[in-house]
Each structure stands twice: as structure tokens, then as C-alpha cells.
Motif scaffolding. Structure first.
Motif, PDB file in Angstrom:
ATOM      1  N   ARG A 114       9.853  -9.502  -6.058  1.00  0.00           N
ATOM      2  CA  ARG A 114       9.532 -10.905  -6.776  1.00  0.00           C
ATOM      3  C   ARG A 114      10.654 -11.975  -5.888  1.00  0.00           C
ATOM      4  NH1 ARG A 114       7.933 -11.042 -12.073  1.00  0.00           N
ATOM      5  NH2 ARG A 114       7.732 -13.058 -11.280  1.00  0.00           N
ATOM      6  N   CYS A 115      10.465 -11.142  -4.765  1.00  0.00           N
ATOM      7  CA  CYS A 115      11.549 -12.738  -3.724  1.00  0.00           C
ATOM      8  C   CYS A 115      11.279 -14.011  -4.551  1.00  0.00           C
ATOM      9  CB  CYS A 115      10.800 -12.391  -2.486  1.00  0.00           C
ATOM     10  SG  CYS A 115      11.681 -10.814  -2.334  1.00  0.00           S
ATOM     11  N   SER A 116      12.291 -14.829  -4.523  1.00  0.00           N
ATOM     12  CA  SER A 116      12.372 -16.275  -4.982  1.00  0.00           C
ATOM     13  C   SER A 116      11.797 -16.877  -3.725  1.00  0.00           C
ATOM     14  CB  SER A 116      13.659 -17.076  -5.505  1.00  0.00           C
ATOM     15  OG  SER A 116      14.098 -16.491  -4.499  1.00  0.00           O
ATOM     16  N   PHE A 117      10.996 -16.831  -2.265  1.00  0.00           N
ATOM     17  CA  PHE A 117      10.936 -17.638  -1.795  1.00  0.00           C
ATOM     18  C   PHE A 117       9.042 -17.275  -1.494  1.00  0.00           C
ATOM     19  CE2 PHE A 117      13.733 -13.961   0.555  1.00  0.00           C
ATOM     20  CZ  PHE A 117      12.551 -13.186   0.603  1.00  0.00           C
ATOM     21  N   CYS A 118       9.471 -16.118  -1.684  1.00  0.00           N
ATOM     22  CA  CYS A 118       7.881 -15.873  -1.069  1.00  0.00           C
ATOM     23  C   CYS A 118       6.460 -15.866  -1.847  1.00  0.00           C
ATOM     24  CB  CYS A 118       7.961 -14.303  -1.501  1.00  0.00           C
ATOM     25  SG  CYS A 118       6.802 -13.374  -0.766  1.00  0.00           S
ATOM     26  N   GLY A 119       5.506 -16.824  -1.141  1.00  0.00           N
ATOM     27  CA  GLY A 119       4.757 -16.777  -1.396  1.00  0.00           C
ATOM     28  C   GLY A 119       2.668 -16.316  -2.164  1.00  0.00           C
ATOM     29  N   ASP A 120       3.463 -15.077  -1.958  1.00  0.00           N
ATOM     30  CA  ASP A 120       2.622 -14.116  -2.216  1.00  0.00           C
ATOM     31  C   ASP A 120       3.586 -13.560  -3.689  1.00  0.00           C
ATOM     32  OD1 ASP A 120       0.604 -13.778  -0.494  1.00  0.00           O
ATOM     33  OD2 ASP A 120       2.197 -13.204   1.167  1.00  0.00           O
ATOM     34  N   ALA A 121       5.018 -13.761  -4.272  1.00  0.00           N
ATOM     35  CA  ALA A 121       4.647 -13.226  -4.932  1.00  0.00           C
ATOM     36  C   ALA A 121       4.510 -13.915  -6.504  1.00  0.00           C
ATOM     37  CB  ALA A 121       7.000 -13.784  -5.454  1.00  0.00           C
ATOM     38  N   TRP A 122       3.793 -15.197  -6.361  1.00  0.00           N
ATOM     39  CA  TRP A 122       2.819 -15.316  -8.055  1.00  0.00           C
ATOM     40  C   TRP A 122       2.252 -14.422  -8.200  1.00  0.00           C
ATOM     41  CZ3 TRP A 122      -2.738 -14.346  -6.905  1.00  0.00           C
ATOM     42  CH2 TRP A 122      -2.797 -14.168  -5.901  1.00  0.00           C
ATOM     43  N   SER A 123       1.540 -13.006  -7.405  1.00  0.00           N
ATOM     44  CA  SER A 123       0.739 -12.252  -7.882  1.00  0.00           C
ATOM     45  C   SER A 123       1.301 -11.436  -8.901  1.00  0.00           C
ATOM     46  CB  SER A 123       0.365 -11.410  -6.210  1.00  0.00           C
ATOM     47  OG  SER A 123       1.364 -10.174  -6.140  1.00  0.00           O
ATOM     48  N   LYS A 124       1.981 -11.018  -8.907  1.00  0.00           N
ATOM     49  CA  LYS A 124       2.889 -10.379  -9.718  1.00  0.00           C
ATOM     50  C   LYS A 124       2.620  -8.966  -9.723  1.00  0.00           C
ATOM     51  CE  LYS A 124       4.343 -13.991 -12.440  1.00  0.00           C
ATOM     52  NZ  LYS A 124       4.192 -14.895 -14.337  1.00  0.00           N
ATOM     53  N   GLN A 125       1.453  -8.461  -9.801  1.00  0.00           N
ATOM     54  CA  GLN A 125       0.742  -6.511  -9.430  1.00  0.00           C
ATOM     55  C   GLN A 125      -0.099  -6.759  -8.504  1.00  0.00           C
ATOM     56  OE1 GLN A 125      -3.874  -8.041 -11.580  1.00  0.00           O
ATOM     57  NE2 GLN A 125      -1.613  -7.882 -13.275  1.00  0.00           N
ATOM     58  N   LEU A 126      -0.467  -5.490  -8.455  1.00  0.00           N
ATOM     59  CA  LEU A 126      -0.791  -4.238  -6.860  1.00  0.00           C
ATOM     60  C   LEU A 126      -2.412  -4.349  -7.885  1.00  0.00           C
ATOM     61  CD1 LEU A 126       0.173  -3.907  -4.424  1.00  0.00           C
ATOM     62  CD2 LEU A 126       0.498  -1.740  -5.223  1.00  0.00           C
ATOM     63  N   THR A 127      -3.310  -4.193  -7.043  1.00  0.00           N
ATOM     64  CA  THR A 127      -4.649  -4.900  -7.255  1.00  0.00           C
ATOM     65  C   THR A 127      -4.999  -2.952  -5.728  1.00  0.00           C
ATOM     66  OG1 THR A 127      -5.031  -6.468  -8.368  1.00  0.00           O
ATOM     67  CG2 THR A 127      -6.857  -4.795  -7.967  1.00  0.00           C
ATOM     68  N   LEU A 128      -5.446  -2.045  -5.946  1.00  0.00           N
ATOM     69  CA  LEU A 128      -6.525  -1.639  -4.797  1.00  0.00           C
ATOM     70  C   LEU A 128      -7.641  -1.781  -4.796  1.00  0.00           C
ATOM     71  CD1 LEU A 128      -4.347   2.221  -5.902  1.00  0.00           C
ATOM     72  CD2 LEU A 128      -3.455   0.001  -4.970  1.00  0.00           C
ATOM     73  N   VAL A 129      -8.255  -1.300  -3.442  1.00  0.00           N
ATOM     74  CA  VAL A 129      -9.139  -1.456  -3.315  1.00  0.00           C
ATOM     75  C   VAL A 129     -10.043  -0.304  -2.717  1.00  0.00           C
ATOM     76  CG1 VAL A 129     -10.645  -1.767  -0.902  1.00  0.00           C
ATOM     77  CG2 VAL A 129      -8.819  -3.392  -1.516  1.00  0.00           C
ATOM     78  N   ASP A 130     -11.004   0.564  -3.862  1.00  0.00           N
ATOM     79  CA  ASP A 130     -11.319   1.542  -4.069  1.00  0.00           C
ATOM     80  C   ASP A 130     -11.771   1.812  -1.988  1.00  0.00           C
ATOM     81  OD1 ASP A 130     -13.309   3.721  -5.889  1.00  0.00           O
ATOM     82  OD2 ASP A 130     -14.455   2.441  -3.824  1.00  0.00           O
ATOM     83  N   LYS A 131     -11.450   3.192  -2.927  1.00  0.00           N
ATOM     84  CA  LYS A 131     -11.746   4.476  -0.818  1.00  0.00           C
ATOM     85  C   LYS A 131     -13.362   3.482  -0.655  1.00  0.00           C
ATOM     86  CE  LYS A 131     -11.298   8.718  -0.186  1.00  0.00           C
ATOM     87  NZ  LYS A 131     -10.883   9.818  -0.247  1.00  0.00           N
ATOM     88  N   ASN A 132     -14.074   3.489  -1.809  1.00  0.00           N
ATOM     89  CA  ASN A 132     -15.428   3.782  -0.855  1.00  0.00           C
ATOM     90  C   ASN A 132     -15.415   2.082  -0.526  1.00  0.00           C
ATOM     91  OD1 ASN A 132     -16.724   6.599  -1.079  1.00  0.00           O
ATOM     92  ND2 ASN A 132     -17.205   6.057  -3.744  1.00  0.00           N
ATOM     93  N   ALA A 133     -15.219   1.337  -1.346  1.00  0.00           N
ATOM     94  CA  ALA A 133     -15.473  -0.315  -1.096  1.00  0.00           C
ATOM     95  C   ALA A 133     -14.624  -0.172   0.925  1.00  0.00           C
ATOM     96  CB  ALA A 133     -15.152  -1.345  -1.975  1.00  0.00           C
TER      97      ALA A 133
END
Length: 444
Positions: A207-226
Motif C-alpha cells: 500500500r505504498c502511498s505514492f504508487c499508482g497501482d496501490a488502488w488495487s488493494k487485492q491480488l487476482t491470480l490468472v488461471d494456469k490454463n488461461a
């Protein structure tokens, strides 16, 4: 069938490139291509494909919405010049999806106004989208590209309204991404881009306060077949591009994502990778996995050698000694260390800058390259609400990572902040111009 058009806008040039940065990146290119000779700098057009187009194409397919792609990257950056081909390619009621950056955000709004008046339904995404004035577009998207977003698009296409984006909950997403991006609109980039970008996960738990990607708050995995289906398509459409940038914001936050990459590429020799991660993720198993995969360079965020400054910016750290040991560990393992180095941060002082420059010089033997950025207060960064009242320049063309900051830092004037960034550029340039030497023990 509802129809949509995905649009890549041009980037207007607001000023000449900073000469120090230009000279630095000339030598950066020389050093990079000494390791990856097939790398090249595109003579014109985009450095990377607009990956969001491939993701949205697949999602639109699942929703039964036909899609087309309009690449205006080489069109004059003028509202009428950009609106004309879009009006010709679409009809009233069609969706037009745009994902601008800061430099073409004003252009996007101007084009959107022309399209809206002609009955098109404009959907705006990207890290600048929350700054769109009320009523300037049909919908603003602030989150992940997922099935919830598709449902909003279906509502818009039917004229029933798109609903609101739901806030993301922190942590690991409950369901992986099971669809693979579709690159059929991007085949024209074959041979035109120097690398491909591939994600085994999306988002970041830091949650680095300067990071433009911190909004995501969560981690979403990509299925291995995908993931495997996407690599199959990349191999078919871009057979000569063998350098892949792993787009996971933080390589190693998920063992499963790393394992999926290893499994998918185990029988696909000849690829080389660049990965980015957080220093807290640098562990033995991560290093071993990078080497097994074929990673040649590792990017690490490095904002300051001042651990107290990083703490105030909500960046997790075990201190400078730990950071120093980690970069030497990577270098000793044969992995090139690239620092994603950011200047212009709100908490920076002359003393923290001096400490940072001294550390860079002391550890130059373990540092290969630097990606240099000056801080931009994008609206999706956690710090944006706090900094908003101190933004001095609302001309979005000036919101550049290679230009002076557009806000008033806490401890420095914007001019003084820029001078310190220029010294960081000079220090980085001195380091990469020097011949590479054997690693030395970490400096305490």
C-alpha cells in the motif's frame, strides 16, 4: 449485436525531452542491448502494445459485444482529427472505450465531447479517469478489468445504464481470471514492439502511498490454463519477440502465480524475462524461481535510502542494510539489478537525497540500470487526496514523469525538488557509463 470500439489515442508532445534524461537513456540503451542484442527502440509509435485492448477484447466477446480497434497513435493530436475516424467507424449507441494517460487526458475529454454529442457512449478508464468532470462521459471505470466491468458495459450497451463500480476488498481475490486476452486487434504490432508483457497475477497487496497501482488493494491470480492460452497466442502472433516483461506488480506475492509461469514455460525454451518485485519479496525461493524461469533482470522500487522517509510513505522495509544485502544477493546470483528510482516525493529532503546518492555510489557494483521517474500525483495514488490542495498545475500535459513536479512538496520547492532529481540522473548516468565490475560486499 451491440458494438464497441477500443481507441488508442496519440500522445501530444508538450515539450522537448529533458536533455540529461535523453543522454542517460542513450547509454541505457547501449548497456541494455549488450545483454539483449535483439532489443530495439521503436522509431515511431508505441513502446508497448496497448495491452488493455487485448484484455477488453476478450471480455467484450464474453458479453456478446462486437469490438473493433482504432489505433490513432500516429494521428495528429487534435480533437477533430481524432474524432472524425471514430465517428466514421461507429454509429449512435455504440460504446467507445478509451484509456488515456495524463498527457492525452485533455485530448480524450475533447474527443469524448464530440462523440457524446453524436450519440456515442464513451467509457473512460485508466489512472486519470477519476478526474473526468461529471457528465463528460457516459461512464468512468476505476477498477480491474473483470466480469463486473463487463456487466456494466452490457448495461450501457443496452441503454439501461452501467451501474457503479464496486469497491475492491483487500487480500487475495476469491476467483482467478479464467479468460485469456485476445490479441486479434493488435496483430499489426508484430515486429513493431521490442518486448511483450505478460501477467500471471494482477494487483498488489502493498500500500505504498505514492504508487499508482496501490488502488488495487487485492491480488487476482490468472488461471494456469488461461495463462497458457495467452502464451500460445503470443507465440503464434509474435513469433520473433522473445523478451517478455512479467507485468505482475510484485513477482512472488503468490507462489501459485510463480509456479504457473514455470509450468507454462517449462517446455517453451528461448524466452528471456524481466521481472519486477518488492525488496521484501526477495527470498531464496524467489531467486531460484527467477533463475529457473530465465529472468535476466530484476526491477526493484528504490525511492530513498532514508528508511524513516519510506516509513512515512507507507513503504514496508526492513531497513537499508536489508535492501543492500538483497541487491547484492540478486547480483551474485547472476541477475541484473534495475532500480525503479523515483524522485519528487513529498517527504524528500536534501539530507535524504544526499543519503540516497551516497548509497548509490557505494553500491554501484551491484547496480546495472535505473528506470528514472519523477513523481506524478495521479488520482488513484493513495496520497492524492492529501496532495490535491497542493497541486499547482492542472494542465495535464505537464503531468510527466520526466518533468518537474506539478505540486508543492512538503520540504522543498518544486524547483529545488527538480534539481535533486537532476542530480539523481547524473549519478545514475555516471554509474552506467562505468565498466561493469565484480560484485563487492554490501556496504553498511
Amino acid at each position: 449485436m451491440p458494438r464497441s470500439c477500443l481507441v488508442q489515442l496519440p500522445f501530444p508532445s508538450s515539450h522537448e525531452p529533458d536533455p540529461l534524461l535523453s543522454h542517460y537513456y542513450d547509454d541505457y540503451d547501449v548497456r541494455f542491448r549488450s545483454l539483449v542484442p535483439e532489443y530495439f527502440i521503436p522509431g515511431e509509435g508505441l513502446w508497448e502494445m496497448p495491452l488493455w485492448v487485448a484484455h477488453l477484447t476478450a471480455l467484450l466477446d464474453t458479453a456478446g459485444i462486437a469490438s473493433a480497434f482504432s489505433d490513432l497513435s500516429r494521428t495528429p493530436a487534435e480533437p477533430d482529427a481524432c474524432a472524425a475516424p471514430l465517428l466514421a467507424a461507429t454509429a449512435p449507441g455504440d460504446l467507445v472505450l478509451v484509456s488515456p494517460l495524463a498527457q492525452n487526458f485533455r485530448l480524450a475529454l475533447d474527443v469524448a465531447g464530440r462523440l457524446e454529442r453524436a450519440g456515442r457512449r464513451v467509457v473512460l478508464g485508466g489512472n486519470m479517469a477519476p478526474l473526468a468532470p461529471e457528465g463528460s462521459v457516459h461512464a468512468v471505470h476505476r477498477g480491474q478489468l473483470d466480469n463486473a466491468f463487463v456487466r456494466r458495459l452490457v448495461g450501457l450497451a443496452s441503454g439501461a445504464g452501467g451501474g457503479l463500480a464496486k469497491p475492491l476488498l483487500p487480500g487475495l481475490a476469491s476467483e482467478p481470471i479464467t479468460w485469456a486476452p485476445d490479441y486479434r486487434h493488435l496483430g499489426g504490432y508484430q515486429g513493431q514492439v521490442p518486448l511483450l508483457r505478460l501477467n500471471a497475477s494482477h494487483g498488489c497487496l502493498y500500500r505504498c502511498s505514492f504508487c499508482g497501482d496501490a488502488w488495487s488493494k487485492q491480488l487476482t491470480l490468472v488461471d494456469k490454463n488461461a495463462l497458457a492460452r495467452e502464451v500460445d497466442e503470443l507465440t503464434a502472433r509474435f513469433p520473433d519477440t522473445r523478451l517478455i516483461y512479467i507485468g505482475d506488480k510484485t513477482f512472488g506475492q503468490s507462489r501459485e502465480a510463480v509456479g504457473n509461469l514455470l509450468d507454462v514455460f517449462r517446455d517453451r525454451p528461448g524466452y528471456r524475462f524481466i521481472a519486477q518485485t518488492h525488496v521484501m519479496q526477495v527470498r531464496e525461493w524467489i531467486v531460484d524461481a527467477m533463475r529457473e524461469l530465465g529472468v535476466v533482470a530484476v526491477e526493484l522500487g528504490f525511492e530513498s535510502a532514508d528508511s524513516q522517509m519510506l516509513k512515512r510513505l507507507d513503504k514496508l522495509s526492513r531497513g537499508l542494510d536489508d535492501y543492500t544485502q538483497k541487491i547484492h544477493r540478486l547480483n551474485d546470483a547472476g541477475l541484473k539489478v534495475v532500480l525503479n528510482m523515483m524522485g519528487g516525493l513529498d517527504e524528500e529532503t536534501e539530507a535524504s537525497h544526499d543519503q540516497t546518492v551516497a548509497w548509490l555510489r557505494d553500491n554501484r557494483s551491484a547496480l546495472w540500470l535505473f528506470n528514472l521517474y519523477n513523481f506524478v500525483p495521479y488520482p488513484l495514488t493513495p496520497d492524492f487526496p492529501r496532495l490535491r490542495e497542493r497541486i499547482l498545475d492542472w494542465e495535464f500535459a505537464h503531468w510527466r514523469e520526466d518533468a518537474p513536479v506539478v505540486y508543492r512538496p512538503r520540504h522543498l520547492s518544486p524547483a529545488a525538488s527538480w534539481e535533486l532529481f537532476q542530480e539523481k540522473i547524473s549519478t545514475a548516468h555516471d554509474i552506467i557509463r562505468a565498466p561493469m565490475t565484480a560484485s563487492t560486499p554490501p556496504r553498511r
